[in-house]
Design a protein around this motif. Sequence first.
Motif, PDB file in Angstrom:
ATOM      1  N   SER A  89      -4.033   0.964   0.776  1.00  0.00           N
ATOM      2  CA  SER A  89      -2.932   0.362   0.026  1.00  0.00           C
ATOM      3  C   SER A  89      -2.467   1.375  -1.023  1.00  0.00           C
ATOM      4  O   SER A  89      -3.192   2.323  -1.347  1.00  0.00           O
ATOM      5  CB  SER A  89      -3.396  -0.935  -0.647  1.00  0.00           C
ATOM      6  OG  SER A  89      -4.306  -0.644  -1.678  1.00  0.00           O
ATOM      7  N   THR A 101       0.894  -6.717  -1.015  1.00  0.00           N
ATOM      8  CA  THR A 101       0.185  -5.470  -0.754  1.00  0.00           C
ATOM      9  C   THR A 101       1.009  -4.569   0.159  1.00  0.00           C
ATOM     10  O   THR A 101       1.457  -4.986   1.224  1.00  0.00           O
ATOM     11  CB  THR A 101      -1.177  -5.745  -0.089  1.00  0.00           C
ATOM     12  OG1 THR A 101      -1.911  -6.659  -0.901  1.00  0.00           O
ATOM     13  CG2 THR A 101      -1.961  -4.473   0.096  1.00  0.00           C
ATOM     14  N   SER A 122       0.655  -1.270   2.355  1.00  0.00           N
ATOM     15  CA  SER A 122      -0.338  -0.359   2.927  1.00  0.00           C
ATOM     16  C   SER A 122       0.383   0.841   3.557  1.00  0.00           C
ATOM     17  O   SER A 122       1.528   0.741   3.975  1.00  0.00           O
ATOM     18  CB  SER A 122      -1.213  -1.070   3.954  1.00  0.00           C
ATOM     19  OG  SER A 122      -0.414  -1.562   5.002  1.00  0.00           O
TER      20      SER A 122
END
Length: 149
Positions: free
Chosen positions: A34, A70, A72
């Motif tokens: 991430s 998130t 990534s």
Amino acid sequence: MVKYKDERLDRTFAALSDPTRRALLARLGEKDSSVSELAAPFSISLPAIMKHLDVLTDAGLIVREKAGRTVSCRLTAQPMEQAMNWLNRYAQFWSESFDRLAAFVEDKPWSVQPPTPPNAQPKVQASRSRAGSARGRKRSSPPGRKPSS
């Protein structure tokens, strides 16, 4: 002059020119991460990391995917393959050039001369005509007398 322009290759090498971006790529080479995981070991701000990731994304070196909050990142191979192909052409050229140089050096015998120290003065010998004229030179005053001034 040959006009050769490959914008994708230019972007790849421009992205690779920065040490922070190379370090980010090295971390992604170990595992997909991430953005916050990528930014953790760096002493720069998260917005600065995001700008570096923008450059890497524009060059096609990474892909960012958002899942909820998130983001990534993962490596993509194609731009690096192009860069490696470009570099390999020149590596082959230089390898062949060095092989030719080695063959040339091995075929030619080297003359063996003793090394000369860097501060050594070259020996200069006077020619016969100068040496002979120095011996046969006449004096302007007879011996024992001082010349008048």
